[in-house]
Motif scaffolding. Structure first.
Motif, PDB file in Angstrom:
ATOM      1  N   THR A  36      29.825  52.483  19.315  1.00  0.00           N
ATOM      2  CA  THR A  36      30.344  53.575  19.141  1.00  0.00           C
ATOM      3  C   THR A  36      29.620  54.640  18.896  1.00  0.00           C
ATOM      4  OG1 THR A  36      32.170  52.453  18.167  1.00  0.00           O
ATOM      5  CG2 THR A  36      31.711  54.777  17.499  1.00  0.00           C
ATOM      6  N   ILE A  37      29.436  55.884  19.451  1.00  0.00           N
ATOM      7  CA  ILE A  37      28.657  56.723  19.558  1.00  0.00           C
ATOM      8  C   ILE A  37      29.192  57.764  18.626  1.00  0.00           C
ATOM      9  CG2 ILE A  37      27.212  58.609  20.465  1.00  0.00           C
ATOM     10  CD1 ILE A  37      28.118  55.744  22.533  1.00  0.00           C
ATOM     11  N   LEU A  38      28.487  58.383  17.664  1.00  0.00           N
ATOM     12  CA  LEU A  38      29.137  59.418  16.541  1.00  0.00           C
ATOM     13  C   LEU A  38      28.524  60.834  17.046  1.00  0.00           C
ATOM     14  CD1 LEU A  38      29.528  57.789  13.079  1.00  0.00           C
ATOM     15  CD2 LEU A  38      30.854  57.746  15.111  1.00  0.00           C
ATOM     16  N   LEU A  68      32.562  52.411  23.421  1.00  0.00           N
ATOM     17  CA  LEU A  68      32.162  51.653  24.697  1.00  0.00           C
ATOM     18  C   LEU A  68      32.518  50.205  24.412  1.00  0.00           C
ATOM     19  CD1 LEU A  68      28.949  53.653  25.399  1.00  0.00           C
ATOM     20  CD2 LEU A  68      31.261  54.191  26.166  1.00  0.00           C
ATOM     21  N   GLU A  69      32.984  49.559  25.441  1.00  0.00           N
ATOM     22  CA  GLU A  69      33.411  48.136  25.270  1.00  0.00           C
ATOM     23  C   GLU A  69      32.592  47.408  26.379  1.00  0.00           C
ATOM     24  OE1 GLU A  69      35.384  47.086  22.986  1.00  0.00           O
ATOM     25  OE2 GLU A  69      36.077  49.272  22.494  1.00  0.00           O
ATOM     26  N   ARG A  70      32.258  45.980  25.748  1.00  0.00           N
ATOM     27  CA  ARG A  70      31.379  45.097  26.345  1.00  0.00           C
ATOM     28  C   ARG A  70      32.253  44.655  27.708  1.00  0.00           C
ATOM     29  NH1 ARG A  70      28.184  39.999  23.749  1.00  0.00           N
ATOM     30  NH2 ARG A  70      27.766  38.993  25.755  1.00  0.00           N
ATOM     31  N   LYS A  76      28.724  42.194  30.488  1.00  0.00           N
ATOM     32  CA  LYS A  76      27.715  43.212  29.918  1.00  0.00           C
ATOM     33  C   LYS A  76      28.516  44.421  29.526  1.00  0.00           C
ATOM     34  CE  LYS A  76      24.163  40.279  30.574  1.00  0.00           C
ATOM     35  NZ  LYS A  76      23.499  39.527  29.504  1.00  0.00           N
ATOM     36  N   LEU A  77      28.002  45.364  28.795  1.00  0.00           N
ATOM     37  CA  LEU A  77      28.231  46.658  28.816  1.00  0.00           C
ATOM     38  C   LEU A  77      27.257  47.513  29.350  1.00  0.00           C
ATOM     39  CD1 LEU A  77      29.134  48.449  25.368  1.00  0.00           C
ATOM     40  CD2 LEU A  77      28.168  49.457  27.061  1.00  0.00           C
ATOM     41  N   VAL A  78      27.479  48.056  30.531  1.00  0.00           N
ATOM     42  CA  VAL A  78      26.575  48.645  31.429  1.00  0.00           C
ATOM     43  C   VAL A  78      26.785  50.078  31.468  1.00  0.00           C
ATOM     44  CG1 VAL A  78      25.793  48.668  33.838  1.00  0.00           C
ATOM     45  CG2 VAL A  78      26.983  46.458  32.668  1.00  0.00           C
ATOM     46  N   LEU A  79      25.744  50.786  31.161  1.00  0.00           N
ATOM     47  CA  LEU A  79      25.472  52.275  31.397  1.00  0.00           C
ATOM     48  C   LEU A  79      24.751  52.831  32.254  1.00  0.00           C
ATOM     49  CD1 LEU A  79      25.885  51.780  27.714  1.00  0.00           C
ATOM     50  CD2 LEU A  79      26.481  54.321  28.257  1.00  0.00           C
ATOM     51  N   ARG A 132      33.291  58.331  32.693  1.00  0.00           N
ATOM     52  CA  ARG A 132      32.006  58.904  32.870  1.00  0.00           C
ATOM     53  C   ARG A 132      31.800  59.946  31.732  1.00  0.00           C
ATOM     54  NH1 ARG A 132      34.805  60.975  36.843  1.00  0.00           N
ATOM     55  NH2 ARG A 132      35.230  63.324  37.317  1.00  0.00           N
ATOM     56  N   ILE A 133      30.461  59.980  31.269  1.00  0.00           N
ATOM     57  CA  ILE A 133      30.121  60.905  30.162  1.00  0.00           C
ATOM     58  C   ILE A 133      29.276  61.953  30.737  1.00  0.00           C
ATOM     59  CG2 ILE A 133      28.685  60.889  28.116  1.00  0.00           C
ATOM     60  CD1 ILE A 133      29.021  57.848  27.829  1.00  0.00           C
TER      61      ILE A 133
END
Length: 247
Positions: free
Chosen positions: A5-7, A24-26, A183-186, A201-202
């Motif tokens: 989690t990004i704050l 964001l989920e694994r 995996k949690l992939v960014l 998408r961010i």
């Protein structure tokens, strides 16, 4: 670890980012888009460093909803996060086989070097050999090897990738491989096809997250069309590399 989690923090102008949290989920694939200098690399660096309001952005990163204590951040990041940058070069003077054996022992994994290599050679057009010197690999070969390593040896659940399309590897197979490994992939990207691989998408501008966009049905159809064009382009690339005329 199941989620990150990004704050919200702030942009380059000091204004608060226009969101509260990003979860964001694994097992999920997420892409990060924006102009050069918009803060994409800083965003994934905040995740890698498990920032807690002490980076230039002021963002806070939680693992399963909990912040990581300062004294534990470095070791936790080393265990949980794998970061593939644009420019990868090995400095170990060992063979590919020796490196894979060493890493498997460090991670207490049983994956055979030949198994990892076979996976790497599925996504890179120029095959890698077990006896090949690690520091003799090209940038694309290095990234293909590390993607296979992350999938089979490295147990880090968070994978950060900077512009996978620049490595000359089969990005569709590579990203699919990592997702199958839970995996949690960014992925940081400038490429529309890569961006639309993800359901979310961010978007960044001015050092701040400006939007988190859900892929629409129309975009899903566009992604399929871009995928066909991508595979056609790879076919032409293969012909060129073999010295054939394009037809």
């Amino acid at each position: 670890m199941r989620s990150v989690t990004i704050l919200a923090g702030c942009g380059k102008d000091g204004r608060p980012e226009p969101f509260d949290t990003i979860s964001l989920e694994r097992g999920g694939l997420y892409t990060i888009v924006g102009n050069t200098g918009s803060g994409k690399s800083r965003f994934i660096k905040d995740i890698e460093q498990l920032a807690c309001g002490d980076s230039i952005t002021g963002r806070r990163v939680l693992l399963d909803g909990v912040p990581v204590p300062l004294a534990e951040r470095q070791s936790t990041s080393a265990h949980l996060v794998a970061h593939l940058g644009q420019n990868m070069r090995f400095v170990l003077d060992v063979s590919v086989e020796e490196f894979l054996q060493l890493h498997a022992r460090c991670r207490d994994r049983r994956a055979a070097p030949a198994e990892v290599l076979a996976l790497a050679n599925e996504i890179t057009p120029e095959p890698v050999a077990l006896r090949q010197g690690l520091n003799q690999l090209s940038g694309g070969q290095s990234r293909a090897l590390m993607i296979a390593d992350i999938a089979l040896i490295c147990d880090s659940p968070i994978v950060l990738i900077d512009e996978i399309e620049n490595a000359g590897i089969d990005k569709e197979r590579a990203l699919g491989l990592l997702q199958k490994s839970d995996k949690l992939v960014l992925v940081v990207t400038h490429d529309p096809h890569t961006a639309l691989m993800a359901r979310r998408r961010i978007v960044l501008a001015g050092g701040a997250v400006t939007a988190v966009v859900e892929r629409t049905a129309g975009e899903a159809a566009l992604y399929e069309a871009l995928g066909r064009a991508y595979r056609e382009q790879r076919r032409y690339q293969t012909q060129l590399r073999k010295g054939a005329y394009l037809a």
